[in-house]
Enzyme design. Sequence first.
Site, PDB file in Angstrom:
ATOM      1  N   CYS A 180       0.833  -1.209   0.000  1.00 13.14           N
ATOM      2  CA  CYS A 180       0.000   0.000   0.000  1.00 13.14           C
ATOM      3  C   CYS A 180       0.872   1.265   0.000  1.00 13.14           C
ATOM      4  CB  CYS A 180      -0.979  -0.060   1.169  1.00 13.14           C
ATOM      5  SG  CYS A 180      -1.800   1.491   1.535  1.00 13.14           S
TER       6      CYS A 180
ATOM      7  N   GLU B 138      -3.233  -4.160  -5.606  1.00 15.77           N
ATOM      8  CA  GLU B 138      -3.079  -2.720  -5.911  1.00 15.77           C
ATOM      9  C   GLU B 138      -3.426  -2.464  -7.384  1.00 15.77           C
ATOM     10  OE1 GLU B 138      -2.629  -0.089  -4.166  1.00 15.77           O
ATOM     11  OE2 GLU B 138      -2.249  -1.024  -2.238  1.00 15.77           O
TER      12      GLU B 138
HETATM   13  C1  LIG Z   1      -5.798   0.829  -2.427  1.00 18.40           C
HETATM   14  C2  LIG Z   1      -4.765   1.810  -1.933  1.00 18.40           C
HETATM   15  N1  LIG Z   1      -3.494   1.395  -1.840  1.00 18.40           N
HETATM   16  C3  LIG Z   1      -2.565   2.302  -1.356  1.00 18.40           C
HETATM   17  C4  LIG Z   1      -2.878   3.562  -0.982  1.00 18.40           C
HETATM   18  C5  LIG Z   1      -1.854   4.512  -0.497  1.00 18.40           C
HETATM   19  N2  LIG Z   1      -1.884   4.609   0.905  1.00 18.40           N
HETATM   20  C6  LIG Z   1      -4.217   3.919  -1.096  1.00 18.40           C
HETATM   21  N3  LIG Z   1      -4.650   5.136  -0.767  1.00 18.40           N
HETATM   22  N4  LIG Z   1      -5.175   3.035  -1.595  1.00 18.40           N
END
Ligand SMILES: Cc1ncc(CN)c(N)n1
Length: 227
Positions: free
Chosen positions: A136, A207
């Site tokens: 993330c 992701e």
């Molecule tokens: C799904 C997702 N992945 C990562 C991030 C970054 N923190 C986010 N805002 N959203």
Amino acid sequence: MLSTQLKQDAEQFIDEIYGDDFIQGLINEDIDHASLIHYLQADALYLEEFANIYAMLISKTTSKDMMEYLLEEMRFILGGEVEAHEVLARAVGKPYAEIIKDGEWYPSADHYIKHMYYNAYAKENIAFTLSAMAPCPYIYQKLAEKAMAQNVFQENHQYRGWFEFYSSNIDETADVMFNAIDKEAENMNDDEIGLLRKNFRESAEHERRFFNMAMTREHWAGVDMNV
Ligand SMILES: Cc1ncc(CN)c(N)n1
């Protein structure tokens, strides 16, 4: 070190996500507003759960430093990251609060969130959950750095703030996660280390799916949410 391997594993996903329509749409400023809205709705809920998972990890660690880190990250994710979301909301031209009020865990987001929760509920050692969480911060940071390095964002570029935010705000977040994973991995056998790597790779793929979910405006088909 395991984190060196994980970062190497992430490269393929970073390149793929970078070339996909969401990031290219931001860079070229031609992403459609419906996809941004879908992303914001899903991401606001994703971040809420991410913060809840940090809270679960607090109860599993005995390290004061780790507790402090987790608390700080919870605060950041609940408050600070809204700044990046506001950039996208401004481009859409609607108040952020209004945009996100109708979101839900769309299928790909649902799968990703439950992947993290599974590890938090099933595994006592926090490294398993951290390995599912680390993509993330890490992947966003790398995507943003790559975009900033390969493009010139003019002052009035609509999404410049989004790339600036992720290229400069989350360095330490990923580092602490990687350090904790490395430390725990020192006392693990090959099967357990294999699981950490699998968790990480799965989340890296999540992701990618998450961004693509927004581009296709993925929804549950045939599930009546009011039943
Ligand atoms: C799904 C997702 N992945 C990562 C991030 C970054 N923190 C986010 N805002 N959203």
